[in-house]
Design an enzyme around this catalytic site. Structure first.
Site, short mmCIF file in Angstrom:
data_model
loop_
_atom_site.label_atom_id
_atom_site.label_comp_id
_atom_site.label_asym_id
_atom_site.label_seq_id
_atom_site.Cartn_x
_atom_site.Cartn_y
_atom_site.Cartn_z
N GLU A 1 1.69 -4.52 -5.32
CA GLU A 1 0.58 -5.46 -5.17
C GLU A 1 -0.64 -4.96 -5.93
OE1 GLU A 1 -2.11 -7.23 -1.49
OE2 GLU A 1 -0.01 -6.67 -1.13
N CYS B 1 0.86 -1.18 0.00
CA CYS B 1 0.00 0.00 0.00
C CYS B 1 0.90 1.23 0.00
CB CYS B 1 -0.91 -0.01 1.22
SG CYS B 1 -1.99 1.41 1.33
#
Length: 468
Positions: free
Chosen positions: A366, A332
């Site tokens: 990700e 993140c």
């Protein structure tokens, strides 16, 4: 035959039995929609959604509204006009469907003259452009803005084409209708547990998304946060008292990078659990796809700060799994809104790839990436490839070599080359085209930007954690 008073007698008997059992005075449970209508109120000045001033809904389908998105007054409309527009939208959809079916039966539009509908639309656009530049229209916009400020939607007529404006109106109505359904289903309650603003250091930031703060804090609408320890509070007074006692001037953990005023701290989610949880809750206010809030122990957080005489102020951060089987180097990533569009996002991305190079791994963020995240990464990958091609002096080049030198995943390299139209298939081989025009544009921008917002690998003092 039954007596008309039988049901009344039965109700009396039932009430008597309830009194004997002590349950007669139990309060009735209020249905959700009753409490929902009672508690909620439209925030638009001059509108009372529960009274008779401006009833109705933007979609024309509901009798009441409880938010700006559904308020006809905010959108400079009346309830009757909303109903007329709703019926007009339905009619327009039917007409457009019929028109599309007719167009499908014709030959390609390139081989035929303009249709009557296209000619009428062209005339409308010409007239709209003429009106847009008129002095009276500009005065009208200025007067409306001066009278209502931000409490009303700006006048949008003659700003763009009728078609684009109608698309925007449809999107507004559909979003408002979806919100109304969520309210009625109980998924959105009074205030929506939506924090609308946070006071963070010397900034007051408007939030973008919902974050699962405790209900007693979320329903306040505004939170006050310590910019060093990230503790959240209910009022300015509590924050002032906290700041007088707070001893934190930088994030916890190890400072692994410093150049000038920029520092990066490595924070272990297991050792500093409360700080990392507060950081995740803060990040969710500005990220739509984030799902990690409390399970922070398997992650490392790399927090970038900018220092002055009062302390190290949070610029942004990225998190990273301690053990990622897919070699994700970022889970993140966030740049605080007050530091956006200043080059800090690319610095965070560049720093994540610098760690991958030290680990001798190929990294990738990700998935799924947010819209802003994809834009930032695609821009970064483009710069990395153009810099590599500018410095490359050989005759043959391979994706594998680029990946090993830059630590960028081959899949990301190929997708970026395709978006730049630099990857071609010719005579059974994939060729990389060295587009000098793109390289020259990159060199010009690089010269203007300077080296103030770049990561210096020599300033990194870090070794990969054991077990990663």
């Amino acid at each position: 035959m039954s007596s008309p008073n039988v049901s009344h007698d039965e109700s009396l008997a039932k009430e008597l039995s309830l009194k004997e059992s002590g349950l007669a005075h139990r309060p009735k449970r209020r249905r959700f929609h009753e409490s929902y209508n009672f508690n909620m109120k439209c925030p638009t000045p001059g509108c009372n959604s529960l009274g008779n001033w401006i009833p109705g809904h933007l979609t024309g389908k509901h009798e009441r509204h409880f938010s700006i998105s559904g308020c006809p007054l905010y959108h400079n409309l009346s309830a009757d006009e909303c109903k007329v527009k709703a019926s007009s939208r339905d009619k327009h959809v039917d007409e457009r469907t019929l028109s599309q079916r007719q167009d499908e039966n014709r030959h390609s539009a390139r081989q035929q003259a303009q249709t009557e509908r296209q000619l009428r639309y062209k005339e409308k656009v010409t007239e709209m452009r003429r009106k847009r530049n008129s002095v009276s229209q500009k005065d009208k916009y200025t007067e409306h803005r001066a009278s209502h400020g931000s409490s009303r939607e700006p006048l949008l007529e003659n700003i763009t084409s009728d078609y684009d404006l109608e698309l925007f109106r449809k999107a507004q109505a559909r979003a408002s209708d979806d919100l109304e359904k969520l309210r009625l289903e109980g998924q959105v309650t009074e205030g929506g547990n939506m924090i609308k603003a946070i006071v963070f250091g010397r900034y007051e930031l408007d939030t973008w998304y919902h974050s699962p703060y405790p209900e007693e804090y979320a329903r306040l609408g505004r939170l006050y946060m310590c910019e060093f320890c990230l503790k959240y509070m209910k009022s300015q007074t509590i924050l002032r008292r906290h700041m007088a006692k707070c001893v934190w001037k930088h994030p916890p953990g190890d400072e692994i990078y410093r150049k000038g005023a920029i520092s990066v701290f490595e924070v272990d989610g297991k050792k500093n659990k409360i700080y990392c949880q507060n950081l995740c809750l803060l990040a969710k206010l500005f990220l739509d796809h984030k799902t990690l809030y409390y399970d922070v122990e398997p992650f490392l957080f790399y927090v970038m700060t900018e220092a002055d005489n009062t302390g190290c102020h949070l610029v942004g951060y990225f998190s990273k799994e301690k053990n990622s089987f897919l070699n994700y180097n970022v889970s993140c990533i966030l740049t605080m809104p007050q530091y956006m569009r200043q080059g800090y996002g690319k610095m965070l991305i560049d720093f994540s790839y610098l760690l991958s190079k030290v680990e001798e791994k190929v990294g990738s963020p990700e998935r799924p990436l947010s819209d802003l995240g994809l834009i930032s990464y695609r821009s970064y990958w483009k710069e990395v490839l153009l810099r590599y091609l500018h410095n490359f002096q050989g005759k043959e080049i391979s994706i594998k070599e680029i990946s090993q030198e830059t630590a960028v995943n081959p899949v990301d390299i190929v997708s970026t080359l395709q978006s730049l139209q630099m990857l071609k298939y010719w005579k059974g081989k994939h060729l990389i085209l060295k587009r000098q025009d793109l390289i020259d544009d990159w060199k010009t921008k690089e010269a203007k930007r300077g080296s103030s917002k770049t990561i210096d690998p020599t300033a990194l003092k870090w070794s990969p954690p054991k077990g990663t």
